[in-house]
Scaffold this motif. Structure first.
Motif, PDB file in Angstrom:
ATOM      1  N   UNK A  43       7.806  -2.119   6.878  1.00  0.00           N
ATOM      2  CA  UNK A  43       8.657  -2.387   8.039  1.00  0.00           C
ATOM      3  C   UNK A  43       8.175  -3.613   8.798  1.00  0.00           C
ATOM      4  N   UNK A  44       6.864  -3.668   9.019  1.00  0.00           N
ATOM      5  CA  UNK A  44       6.310  -4.814   9.745  1.00  0.00           C
ATOM      6  C   UNK A  44       6.623  -6.104   9.005  1.00  0.00           C
ATOM      7  N   UNK A  46       0.818  -1.213   0.000  1.00  0.00           N
ATOM      8  CA  UNK A  46       0.000   0.000   0.000  1.00  0.00           C
ATOM      9  C   UNK A  46       0.850   1.261   0.000  1.00  0.00           C
ATOM     10  N   UNK A  47       2.146   1.111  -0.182  1.00  0.00           N
ATOM     11  CA  UNK A  47       2.995   2.289  -0.286  1.00  0.00           C
ATOM     12  C   UNK A  47       3.382   2.891   1.063  1.00  0.00           C
ATOM     13  N   UNK A  48       2.965   2.233   2.151  1.00  0.00           N
ATOM     14  CA  UNK A  48       3.290   2.798   3.464  1.00  0.00           C
ATOM     15  C   UNK A  48       4.511   2.104   4.053  1.00  0.00           C
ATOM     16  N   UNK A  63      10.208  -7.036   9.422  1.00  0.00           N
ATOM     17  CA  UNK A  63      10.472  -7.598  10.755  1.00  0.00           C
ATOM     18  C   UNK A  63       9.967  -9.033  10.822  1.00  0.00           C
ATOM     19  N   UNK A 120       5.621   1.914   6.920  1.00  0.00           N
ATOM     20  CA  UNK A 120       5.484   1.178   8.179  1.00  0.00           C
ATOM     21  C   UNK A 120       5.003  -0.247   7.959  1.00  0.00           C
TER      22      UNK A 120
END
Lengths: 641, 103
Positions: A618-619, A611-613, A622, A615
């Motif tokens: 990042x999740x 979705x281009x985010x 991880x 974060x």
């Protein structure tokens, strides 16, 4: 004597094949020209066939065989393709090409308002090609290929008006029911292949092997019966006859073609062609004779109660084919059966084309809705009368001579079959008289005009007044009528030229004047009864049906054979098919759909995660690293073991 | 020796987790940058701890942490500059709105 024309016999099926290819490739563009092309191709075939036939008339019984084409190599066995010309199949070639030619000409008039006329002609050409290929086939396997092609063509043509549900059902029925027989034939061919010396399937090897008794008797019986099952299917013998009357849903010229020269003749021809096998097994011959005799009588009685003009003729075909099978099963020779096939081809084609002419004029197939047509349709009436008399076995028409030969043979060999044949002859004469008087004599039916608008097998609009058909339709009728009169004279008790020529054997059947007179009287009796019941009306029409309604229903419903098949075979099979379909839909398809769904939803998830985010990424990173770490740890854990 | 280094590593791990949590959940871009600084400093703490108390103490860890601090400063400068530019364009520093790389 190597014949000059016989070596060109391969041309005969080639012309219709060319016509078929041309019409399929560019039928729409060719329009009228395509139809003429088709007719001319058929004419060319006919001329070649006639030349061969005339050439063979010179007392020559040697066959001409060409089998140079290597087709398949299985191990060290080579299957050849080729063609063979014998007296038997030169006769068939002439019959098939002639009837096919006349049907072509007739169809030009009959089908002229149909949009798909070029499709129709291409199918007819393919049909003729298949049948001619079947006739000149040199071995059983080749014959089987063409045999199936004939089945395909019947499917295409019976279902030609595919927008009618009955036509679709009839086409399917014709195909499936004859397939049942074809399985028998196929197993028969396999058995033959297994047991023949050198695995050769060509007819001359078959002739040698069986006439010298190289095959053991029980195998011979099995092979013969299995081949006969194929013939039962194609020739509409009991119990596989049910498709033939339903095949009437096809255009009428096709009925003529199927019933006179191609499809149903194929079964009789097959038995005649492999007659050596049958000849070697008296049990198989007995089966053939009894099935034939039973069918002759059985179908003739059904014909009495039918109201559809084409169905009556269809049952008469079934019945006459029964005669042919009976004649073959008598085991004397195949001459009488083929003789009946020969004469039957002409008068049955004549009757069907005549019926087509009637339907063309009045737009109904119900004989109760016709009547008084003789005043308006002179040519049709006269030719139909000739055909009816020939079918009823009245001298001197052709049917008389051929039926009589069969009855004489039956009288000599099997009295039971003789009486079956004689009673069948009575019924035949009776229902033909009924048909003729109801359709052509008397006064026009009141229902006629009401029925004119619908219930016809025509696509063009209804005419108001019955009228004679165009010349393209009447000319074939006249030609066939002439043949129906004269064809019988090739083999009379006084002159047995035909049987001798066909089989090359001399077996003088004793001229049995008793049979001649008896069968003539039987025919006349049937016609007379029909006359009294349906024209003079001095005998009430419901003389039988009124007193014995059960019998009438039984006959009218064709002895409930169709219903029995429906209950015993069709319904359980359909139920089983339904269950299998459910399994297919929910289990087989379910697995497929589930795996597809899993992959699709995985893809959806992936798409949603992008979705281009930062974060979210990042999740995921991880989580990925966690999985990686776990994997490494787990691997180390496992390796530590 | 292990008992001596453990508090340092534990603190670094706690700091790193706080930083990671902030970087992944906070909406304000400035806080996200701050969280990243936290993570970097957790790493620095580890580097220094290992260079002093590790099995083979060498200075490389401390020098590397200096590099880290430099890079972090540069990153913060660039990051803040981008944030300011975005704020001028969009009127917000909400990182959930910054998805123009999607297409």
């Amino acid at each position: 004597m190597v014949s000059d024309y016989s070596q060109y016999a391969w041309l005969i099926p080639l012309f219709p094949l060319l016509a078929f290819l041309a019409l399929t490739a560019m039928g729409r563009q060719m329009k009228e020209a395509g139809i003429y092309f088709s007719i001319i191709a058929m004419l060319a075939s006919f001329i070649v066939a006639l030349l061969i036939f005339v050439e063979r008339l010179g007392g020559n019984v040697e066959g001409y065989t060409w089998d140079k084409l290597d087709w398949l190599r299985v191990g060290d066995i080579t299957l050849n393709m080729g063609f063979e010309v014998t007296n038997l199949n030169s006769l068939m070639l002439v019959i098939v090409t002639l009837v096919s030619l006349l049907v072509n000409v007739y169809s030009k008039g009959y089908m002229k308002d149909d949009e798909r006329i070029h499709v129709f002609f291409s199918y007819v050409a393919l049909f003729s090609f298949s049948m001619l290929g079947l006739v000149i086939s040199e071995n059983m396997l080749e014959l089987y290929i063409f045999w199936e092609l004939v089945g395909v063509c019947s499917f295409l043509l019976v279902g030609f008006w595919y927008f009618k549900p009955e036509a679709r059902a009839a086409a399917k029925k014709a195909f499936i029911v004859t397939r049942v027989g074809d399985v028998g034939l196929f197993i028969g061919i396999l058995l033959l292949f297994w047991h023949m010396p050198g695995h050769s399937l060509d007819f001359s090897s078959i002739h040698n092997a069986f006439s010298t008794g190289k095959i053991d008797p029980s195998t011979t019986t099995w092979i013969a019966i299995l081949i006969f099952i194929g013939a039962i299917g194609k020739s509409g013998q009991f119990p596989l006859h049910t498709w033939l009357p339903d095949a009437m849903e096809g255009p009428t010229p096709i009925s003529a073609l199927i019933h006179a020269a191609t499809m149903v003749a194929a079964g009789v021809y097959l038995v005649a062609r492999t007659f050596d096998i049958f000849h070697a097994s008296s049990d198989a011959l007995l089966v053939v004779a009894y099935v034939g005799g039973f069918t002759a009588l059985f179908a003739a009685t059904i014909g009495v109660a039918q109201n559809d003009i084409k169905r009556i003729l269809a049952y008469s075909t079934v019945s006459q084919l029964g005669y042919m099978m009976m004649a073959l099963g008598m085991g004397v020779s195949y001459a009488s059966g083929m003789f009946h096939l020969f004469t039957h081809a002409f008068f049955k084609a004549l009757l069907f084309l005549g019926a087509g002419s009637v339907i063309h004029a009045v737009h109904t197939q119900d004989i109760n809705e016709m009547g008084g047509l003789s005043r308006k349709m002179k040519i049709t009436t006269w030719t139909f009368a000739i055909g009816s008399l020939a079918l009823s076995g009245i001298p001197p028409f052709s049917g008389f001579w051929s039926k009589d030969l069969i009855l004489s043979e039956a009288y000599e060999h099997n009295k039971l079959l003789f009486w079956a044949g004689l009673i069948a002859a009575f019924f035949t004469a009776f229902y033909m008289a009924r048909l003729f008087f109801l359709v052509f004599m008397g006064s026009p039916s009141k229902k006629h005009h009401a029925a004119a608008a619908d219930g016809s097998d025509h696509t063009h609009s209804a005419h108001h007044e019955p009228h004679e058909s165009p010349a393209t339709m009447t000319t074939p009728l006249v030609i066939l009528a002439v043949l129906a009169v004269v064809a019988g004279f090739v083999n009379t008790p006084m002159n047995e030229w035909f049987s001798h020529w066909l089989t090359g054997e001399d077996h003088a059947e004793p001229v049995n004047w008793f049979i001649l007179i008896l069968s003539t009287l039987t025919g006349l009796l049937g016609i007379g009864l029909g006359y009294l019941m349906y024209l003079k009306r001095s005998v009430p029409r419901d003389v039988v049906s009124g007193k014995l309604p059960g019998l009438h229903t039984l006959v009218y419903r064709k002895y409930f054979i169709d219903e029995a098949y429906d209950g015993i075979l069709v319904k359980p099979l359909r139920g089983m098919g339904y269950i299998l379909e459910l399994i297919d839909i929910y289990i087989i398809d379910g697995i497929v759909r589930l795996s597809a769904y899993a992959v699709v939803s995985l893809g959806r998830l992936g798409a949603r995660l992008q979705n281009g985010q930062l974060q979210t990424y990042g999740v995921i990173t991880i989580l990925g690293m966690l999985i990686l770490a776990l994997a490494i740890a787990g691997r180390r854990f496992i390796h530590a073991e | 020796m292990g008992t001596i280094i453990t508090p340092y590593l534990t603190l670094a791990a706690i700091l790193f987790c706080i930083g990671l949590y902030g970087a992944l959940t906070k909406k304000n871009g400035v806080i996200v940058l701050l969280s990243i600084e936290l993570m970097l400093n957790a790493v620095n703490l580890n580097l220094v701890a290992f260079s002093k108390l590790g099995d083979h103490p060498v200075l490389t860890g401390q020098i590397f942490s200096l590099f880290n601090i430099t890079v972090a400063a540069a990153e913060a400068a660039v990051g803040i500059a981008i944030l300011i530019a975005l704020y001028r364009n969009k009127g917000t520093t909400d990182v959930t709105e910054m998805d123009s790389m999607k297409r």
